[in-house]
Write an enzyme that holds these catalytic residues in place. Sequence first.
Site, PDB file in Angstrom:
ATOM      1  N   ASP A 322       0.829  -1.208   0.000  1.00 46.57           N
ATOM      2  CA  ASP A 322       0.000   0.000   0.000  1.00 46.57           C
ATOM      3  C   ASP A 322       0.864   1.259   0.000  1.00 46.57           C
ATOM      4  O   ASP A 322       1.966   1.281   0.559  1.00 46.57           O
ATOM      5  CB  ASP A 322      -0.893  -0.004   1.246  1.00 46.57           C
ATOM      6  N   GLU A 376       0.612  -0.557  -5.161  1.00 43.60           N
ATOM      7  CA  GLU A 376      -0.362   0.518  -5.330  1.00 43.60           C
ATOM      8  C   GLU A 376       0.454   1.790  -5.549  1.00 43.60           C
ATOM      9  O   GLU A 376       0.872   2.456  -4.609  1.00 43.60           O
ATOM     10  CB  GLU A 376      -1.254   0.672  -4.102  1.00 43.60           C
TER      11      GLU A 376
END
Length: 759
Positions: A322, A376
Amino acid sequence: MTDDDIYMFANGTWQRSWEKMGAHPDVQNGVEGWHFCVWAPDVKSVHVVGDFNEWDPEANELYPIAKSGMWQGFVPGLSQGDLYKFVLETDTGDLLYKADPYAFYAEQAPGTASRLMDITGYSWGDGAWLEHRRTHDHMKQPLNIYEVHLGSWKRHGDEPQGEPDENGNYPGPGDPFPAQRGEVYTYDDLSVELVDYVKEMGYSHIEVLPVMEHPFDGSWGYQPTGYYAATARYGEPKQLMHFVDACHQAGIGVILDWVPGGFCANEEGLATFNGHMLFEREIHPNWGTHKFDFGRGEVRSFLVSNALFWIEMFHADGIRMDGVSSMLYLNFGVDDPGQKKFNKYGTEEDLDASAFIRQVNAAVGREFPDVMMIAEESTAWPLVTYPPEEGGLGFHYKWDMGWMNDTLHYMQTDFPWRPGAHRLLTFSIMYAFNENFVLPLSHDEVVNGKCSLMGRMPGDWWRQFAGLRTLVFYQMTHPGAQLSFMGNEIAQFIEWRYYESIQWFLVDEYETHRHHQQFVKALNKLYLDEPAFWQRAYTEDGFTWIDANNSQQSIISFVRHGEDPDDDLVVLINFDPASYETYRVGVPREGDWKVIFDSDDPEFGGSGYELKNLKGKVCSSEPYPWNGCDESVTFSVPGLAGVVLKRVGPSSYVPPKKPKRTTKKATTKKATTSTKKSAASTSKKATGAKKTATKASTAKKATGVSTAAAKPAAAKKTVTKASATTSSKTASTAKSTSRTTKTTKTSNTTKKTSTPKSA
């Protein structure tokens, strides 16, 4: 703790630090107990406290290990499940009560203590899955991901939890801390219901929002305090192992979200662990989280070990990292030019962060080469999915945030304005093969006032559902892998709410939502069944445009290629409500092309436009050049719908036979001897005029021009040439007019208008 362990830990290369750091059952001098070890440099003392010593900050002291900054000790007589914390006396004399950074389990929120837990010894039953994973290249396998927040996928009941206010009301969606609704499913509940559902729906993988321990439900797990602890909200660590095991035995892969970019600021966590910034280097300007100091070896050992821990101990098939963009740039979220920082080269890249990312990806690649690493990452940072030795970051996949943003902007554009926004649909192919992309319609797109996917669709109720089907169809047929957040598949109208279940009652009570769920299920099956969608999903040879430029009608068409040419698929998507009785499209080779999927089918909630002429229709290609192809087919195209065709054999097209020209024999009556010569002359002239009239008539029929009076024989050559010219022009006009009828759905009526469309 050996000298090698200490050296590697400080150097950032200890990849299995969880095996000795934290708390582990131990036997010393024949006495059973637990061994503790924690990294806390520059403090005066460290003690272990818990229920077992009545939280006495002076009991059970730990001892420093040389100059490593580590403290260790043994506490006898403890039991699994006991609560504990470390008490650190800082250099200023303050006492800090800290949860164990390496704890495998924690007290359920709002409690903040760690729990003693031995996570070894789980009996796995996923050997066949792991062997398949080891022997197959995931880049050439289906990757259709169902993104899930375990706490809100489904719940037991929907009664508000907690205490009401003085008026008997519970906090709701507009309040900072809404009341939880219903009771969350356990890992064991999810091992049955979620696994069965995902298998039935036909997804290949589940991606789970962070399951690492975190104090605040509203962070969705993205602000962790316990990086090695499976959150206690849903059960114990071995129950999470059982969930992963159940997924694997059902043929479903598991991807875990991982948050190495920053951690929660709560005082019991990693924040200012020894009274000063230790694990962190700075505070994130946007989120208030503490950003890891990737330049410190002990931090790198902590994080690299953590990634390998989840793969080895919990059999994760992939790690989705992330917030990579926030890690890569020194000034991510910094708007004030005066506050900006630069590296030694004068640029804004965080060199320590990029080195760490390469290190963790390389470590996973060495230890678990069949496990996926997914980024991401939302910027133009180059070579994200290239190997570190080629200057890349070493990920296997990257989320395509550009595709997501462009596509959603296009889909929420009202229909009359879509021709002007057509480039938003097609631009993604310009860079689609620069990286290995995952196309995300994730949790981030259905929260914080962005609306649900359904809420973004323009038009009336029917057009909204049709538009959502078209969006999902476009995502599934576009090159790359796919990811969709839970609730998207039932066309939920409201945004996702982390504190309650998604709205399953919609499927139970409303046919429209049930139809949409069936559509997604059928589309997932199509994806799994057709190798052209995933065998070459990340390379240029897996995709060819047929027509990218039909902005006027908001229609695109393309070919998806598999490794076997017989697996090729022709895909056409109509992003406008207008339907077409006859539409011509080029095909990559001759053949009979069968319609194998129509998103407008009534069983999906579609209109069923020309269904009897479209469902299962075999379109025989004709040697009629179109869209740059030598062969083309015609079929009906529904509004706001997608169609997939697949070649099923050689073309059945039979070219029309040319009509035979016949000439009647001239006859004359017998004449008398005195008039024979004159009669013969008259007969000859009549026959010549008849032949001329026949040719002129034939030419006029071919052009569709109304028949004129017969020309005299003297004008025969001129008339024939003019007729041929007219025929040629008319044939050219016919070729450039493929879409002869346009049908627009207006309530329950049908309107037809002539809409010639040139090639």
